[in-house]
Write a protein that holds these residues in place. Structure first.
Motif, PDB file in Angstrom:
ATOM      1  N   ASP A 347     -53.893   1.813  69.389  1.00 39.24           N
ATOM      2  CA  ASP A 347     -52.709   2.668  69.311  1.00 39.24           C
ATOM      3  C   ASP A 347     -52.757   3.405  67.979  1.00 39.24           C
ATOM      4  OD1 ASP A 347     -49.981   3.609  69.368  1.00 39.24           O
ATOM      5  OD2 ASP A 347     -49.414   1.837  68.214  1.00 39.24           O
ATOM      6  N   ILE A 348     -53.398   4.561  67.970  1.00 38.22           N
ATOM      7  CA  ILE A 348     -53.641   5.242  66.690  1.00 38.22           C
ATOM      8  C   ILE A 348     -52.789   6.508  66.595  1.00 38.22           C
ATOM      9  CG2 ILE A 348     -56.000   4.337  66.632  1.00 38.22           C
ATOM     10  CD1 ILE A 348     -55.503   8.049  67.060  1.00 38.22           C
ATOM     11  N   SER A 349     -52.636   6.982  65.373  1.00 40.66           N
ATOM     12  CA  SER A 349     -52.060   8.307  65.166  1.00 40.66           C
ATOM     13  C   SER A 349     -52.891   9.033  64.121  1.00 40.66           C
ATOM     14  CB  SER A 349     -50.601   8.219  64.724  1.00 40.66           C
ATOM     15  OG  SER A 349     -50.490   7.608  63.454  1.00 40.66           O
ATOM     16  N   VAL A 350     -53.008  10.326  64.321  1.00 34.72           N
ATOM     17  CA  VAL A 350     -53.684  11.200  63.361  1.00 34.72           C
ATOM     18  C   VAL A 350     -52.867  12.489  63.283  1.00 34.72           C
ATOM     19  CG1 VAL A 350     -56.007  10.276  63.758  1.00 34.72           C
ATOM     20  CG2 VAL A 350     -55.179  12.164  65.171  1.00 34.72           C
ATOM     21  N   PRO A 351     -53.073  13.310  62.250  1.00 36.44           N
ATOM     22  CA  PRO A 351     -52.406  14.612  62.238  1.00 36.44           C
ATOM     23  C   PRO A 351     -52.712  15.386  63.518  1.00 36.44           C
ATOM     24  CG  PRO A 351     -53.444  14.178  60.124  1.00 36.44           C
ATOM     25  CD  PRO A 351     -53.895  13.083  61.041  1.00 36.44           C
ATOM     26  N   LEU A 352     -51.738  16.113  64.027  1.00 33.68           N
ATOM     27  CA  LEU A 352     -51.921  16.821  65.294  1.00 33.68           C
ATOM     28  C   LEU A 352     -53.185  17.665  65.304  1.00 33.68           C
ATOM     29  CD1 LEU A 352     -48.918  15.967  65.652  1.00 33.68           C
ATOM     30  CD2 LEU A 352     -48.554  18.148  66.793  1.00 33.68           C
ATOM     31  N   GLU A 419     -60.312   7.367  58.740  1.00 35.22           N
ATOM     32  CA  GLU A 419     -61.078   8.439  58.088  1.00 35.22           C
ATOM     33  C   GLU A 419     -60.375   9.785  58.190  1.00 35.22           C
ATOM     34  OE1 GLU A 419     -65.057   8.536  59.646  1.00 35.22           O
ATOM     35  OE2 GLU A 419     -65.831   7.664  57.785  1.00 35.22           O
ATOM     36  N   MET A 420     -59.580   9.958  59.247  1.00 34.02           N
ATOM     37  CA  MET A 420     -58.877  11.219  59.440  1.00 34.02           C
ATOM     38  C   MET A 420     -57.451  11.148  58.903  1.00 34.02           C
ATOM     39  SD  MET A 420     -60.224  12.465  63.175  1.00 34.02           S
ATOM     40  CE  MET A 420     -61.990  12.539  63.519  1.00 34.02           C
ATOM     41  N   GLU A 421     -57.221  10.229  57.969  1.00 35.59           N
ATOM     42  CA  GLU A 421     -55.914  10.045  57.336  1.00 35.59           C
ATOM     43  C   GLU A 421     -54.851   9.717  58.376  1.00 35.59           C
ATOM     44  OE1 GLU A 421     -55.228  13.529  54.978  1.00 35.59           O
ATOM     45  OE2 GLU A 421     -56.588  12.866  53.405  1.00 35.59           O
ATOM     46  N   GLY A 422     -55.239   8.888  59.350  1.00 36.19           N
ATOM     47  CA  GLY A 422     -54.319   8.459  60.388  1.00 36.19           C
ATOM     48  C   GLY A 422     -53.915   7.010  60.194  1.00 36.19           C
ATOM     49  N   SER A 423     -53.403   6.415  61.267  1.00 37.14           N
ATOM     50  CA  SER A 423     -52.931   5.029  61.228  1.00 37.14           C
ATOM     51  C   SER A 423     -53.529   4.246  62.381  1.00 37.14           C
ATOM     52  CB  SER A 423     -51.401   4.986  61.322  1.00 37.14           C
ATOM     53  OG  SER A 423     -50.940   3.654  61.464  1.00 37.14           O
ATOM     54  N   ILE A 424     -53.774   2.952  62.138  1.00 39.01           N
ATOM     55  CA  ILE A 424     -54.290   2.081  63.189  1.00 39.01           C
ATOM     56  C   ILE A 424     -53.179   1.580  64.094  1.00 39.01           C
ATOM     57  CG2 ILE A 424     -56.244   1.354  61.782  1.00 39.01           C
ATOM     58  CD1 ILE A 424     -54.742  -1.330  61.369  1.00 39.01           C
ATOM     59  N   SER A 425     -51.930   1.869  63.757  1.00 39.15           N
ATOM     60  CA  SER A 425     -50.812   1.486  64.616  1.00 39.15           C
ATOM     61  C   SER A 425     -49.741   2.558  64.534  1.00 39.15           C
ATOM     62  CB  SER A 425     -50.225   0.129  64.206  1.00 39.15           C
ATOM     63  OG  SER A 425     -49.135  -0.205  65.046  1.00 39.15           O
ATOM     64  N   ALA A 426     -49.586   3.305  65.611  1.00 32.68           N
ATOM     65  CA  ALA A 426     -48.604   4.379  65.625  1.00 32.68           C
ATOM     66  C   ALA A 426     -47.225   3.876  66.014  1.00 32.68           C
ATOM     67  CB  ALA A 426     -49.049   5.471  66.594  1.00 32.68           C
ATOM     68  N   GLU A 427     -47.164   2.964  67.012  1.00 39.27           N
ATOM     69  CA  GLU A 427     -45.860   2.523  67.490  1.00 39.27           C
ATOM     70  C   GLU A 427     -45.837   1.082  67.983  1.00 39.27           C
ATOM     71  OE1 GLU A 427     -44.701   5.018  70.764  1.00 39.27           O
ATOM     72  OE2 GLU A 427     -46.441   4.482  71.988  1.00 39.27           O
ATOM     73  N   HIS A 428     -46.965   0.409  68.065  1.00 36.44           N
ATOM     74  CA  HIS A 428     -46.995  -0.945  68.601  1.00 36.44           C
ATOM     75  C   HIS A 428     -46.810  -2.021  67.543  1.00 36.44           C
ATOM     76  CE1 HIS A 428     -49.451   0.485  72.354  1.00 36.44           C
ATOM     77  NE2 HIS A 428     -48.185   0.829  72.406  1.00 36.44           N
ATOM     78  N   GLY A 429     -46.857  -1.648  66.274  1.00 37.38           N
ATOM     79  CA  GLY A 429     -46.733  -2.640  65.212  1.00 37.38           C
ATOM     80  C   GLY A 429     -48.080  -3.235  64.829  1.00 37.38           C
ATOM     81  N   ILE A 430     -47.994  -4.367  64.116  1.00 44.85           N
ATOM     82  CA  ILE A 430     -49.192  -5.040  63.607  1.00 44.85           C
ATOM     83  C   ILE A 430     -49.344  -6.432  64.211  1.00 44.85           C
ATOM     84  CG2 ILE A 430     -50.262  -6.006  61.523  1.00 44.85           C
ATOM     85  CD1 ILE A 430     -50.472  -2.984  61.723  1.00 44.85           C
ATOM     86  N   GLY A 431     -48.229  -7.178  64.276  1.00 44.62           N
ATOM     87  CA  GLY A 431     -48.268  -8.521  64.834  1.00 44.62           C
ATOM     88  C   GLY A 431     -49.288  -9.392  64.137  1.00 44.62           C
TER      89      GLY A 431
END
Length: 474
Positions: A347-352, A419-431
């Motif tokens: 569940d990743i996020s990166v800049p659009l 690497e693309m200045e994103g996140s490894i968790s966009a909305e699912h959390g870390i747990g």
């Protein structure tokens, strides 16, 4: 000693609301049966005072507590470890809708109210609570807050953090912080609610919240598109945002493999489009215009996008039933993966602007590891959130695929997002599943600050221990 603890908890919440042994088993695994643990018992308080009393007792006796809402976490955040020493604190009985202020456009609810119940109550009052996620019938408001839930309407309304004005929180030692203020402007010191949102019950237990309500749109329009590339999808989104502004409510990307999978899972559901396409997009717009004018505006933008070569085919829903069929396809992708078994869920996020590059380059890397993997890629392209979930080949057992390729594929995906200045968790959390990855994607300084906050509020590490924060070496 455990019997003594059980007796004391029964005195607080009632004998029938302390479950142990086989009666607790349903609470000790997540709904997908991926994460499992053992507990001392399950305590089911009925109100904030009982939550406070349970926490005070556990704090005084060194008993760890795992808060649990609807138990729909995908990363093990609401499941105990194997020690059998933790109390699972279920918030399911905290289900009062305390008040609804139509003039202030707010609703105050207990943490155990399900998302669907909150949405229905708002609708009955002629208002909208806009959070939309697939598990809305079982997920609870407290859990939505604990993970800062997102979903399909973030592009217009924001994450859960954007939909809350105030909280009530029970602290690890049993004290109650009452921050249930329905104010949109309040600069009187630290805004403490943001300290607890998104921290998965590691700093305090949210027991109630003041939610923002919105006007019900006069019109809602939906369209299903076939496109050649993610670049084309992003171009369509930019065009829509330029011409329709905040009327763009949802913009969901679906890969060809994801479409094939979900249609095999829904044998009575056909594709909205006649031909197959490499990529699909589900669009929803909502506005205060009348339905005919809103649909005309949407059609005009889609016509421009088609003329520019961004869209190969499109259909606009002619009624609410057809729109619901569009959304069924999107919402059932996750369940189809669960039933197929053997997907690596990221569940990743990166800049659009980086979404097409991320999908293209990361897909190539994954297929170099597992050439026959099915690329189940879908999600909220309008807010930069991609569910990138490679699935086992048809002819390979789930255990073999995950055992041979799972960790390597997950590592490649998360590394590419970082690497693309994103996140490894966009909305699912870390747990617990992504906890140790934080040491790679977050700086030492950031984690030290997080641990300093944790120690200040929970010095004995009794509240949801082992979740979210990785252990730091000296």
């Amino acid at each position: 000693m455990s019997d003594q603890h059980l007796d004391r908890l029964r005195a607080i919440v009632g004998a029938t609301n302390v479950l142990s042994g086989a009666d607790a088993a349903a609470f000790e695994s997540d709904y997908r049966q991926v994460f499992h643990g053992r507990s001392l018992c399950v305590a089911r308080p009925a109100n904030t005072h009982e939550v406070s009393s349970v926490m005070a007792y556990c704090h005084a006796n060194g008993i760890s507590v795992v808060p649990q809402g609807g138990n729909t976490s995908l990363l093990g955040g609401s499941v105990p470890d194997d020690s059998g020493t933790s109390v699972i604190l279920s918030l399911a009985r905290l289900k009062r809708i305390r008040s609804l202020d139509a003039t202030n456009a707010t609703m105050t609810v207990d943490a155990g109210v399900t998302l669907n119940q909150a949405r229905v109550k708002a609708e009955q009052a002629g208002a909208l609570f806009p959070l939309r996620i697939g598990s809305e019938g079982s997920c609870q408001i407290g859990g939505n807050l604990s993970t800062n839930a997102g979903g399909t309407a973030v592009v217009r309304y924001g994450n859960m953090r954007d939909l809350v004005l105030g909280l009530e929180v029970v602290l690890p030692d049993g004290r109650i912080w009452n921050g249930l203020r329905g104010l949109r402007k309040d600069n009187a010191g630290y805004d403490l609610k943001h300290l607890f949102i998104g921290t998965e019950g590691t700093l305090g237990i949210i027991t109630a919240a003041v939610l923002k309500l919105f006007p019900v749109p006069s019109s809602v329009s939906s369209a299903f598109l076939g496109l050649p590339t993610p670049e084309a999808a992003l171009a369509v989104f930019s065009l829509m945002r330029r011409h329709l502004g905040t009327d763009v409510t949802a913009f969901e990307l679906i890969s060809s493999d994801a479409m094939t999978l979900v249609l095999s899972h829904l044998p009575n559901q056909a594709s909205p489009l006649t031909d197959t396409h490499p990529w699909y997009v589900l669009i929803e717009t909502s506005s205060n215009a009348n339905q005919a004018d809103a649909e005309a505006q949407l059609l005009a933008v889609l016509s421009d996008a088609m003329a520019l070569g961004h869209i190969d085919d499109a259909v606009v829903a002619s009624n609410a039933r057809q729109a619901a069929e569009f959304w069924l396809i999107r919402e059932e992708i996750s369940d189809a993966q669960t039933k197929a078994r053997g997907s690596v869920r990221c569940d990743i996020s990166v800049p659009l602007s980086s979404i097409p590059q991320f999908i293209r380059e990361t897909s190539a890397k994954v297929l170099s590891i597992a050439p026959k993997a099915r690329m189940i890629v879908y999600g909220h392209i309008g807010d930069g959130n991609v569910h990138f979930n490679p699935l086992r080949p048809d002819d390979m057992p789930a255990e073999a695929f995950l055992g041979i390729h799972g960790a390597a594929i997950a590592g490649v995906i998360d590394h590419a997002a970082s690497e693309m200045e994103g996140s490894i968790s966009a909305e699912h959390g870390i747990g617990v599943a992504k906890r140790d990855e934080l040491k790679v994607v977050r700086s030492r300084e950031e984690l030290e600050i997080a641990w300093a906050i944790k120690r200040a509020l929970d010095p004995f590490n009794l509240l949801n221990p082992g979740k979210v924060l990785p252990t730091l070496s000296n």
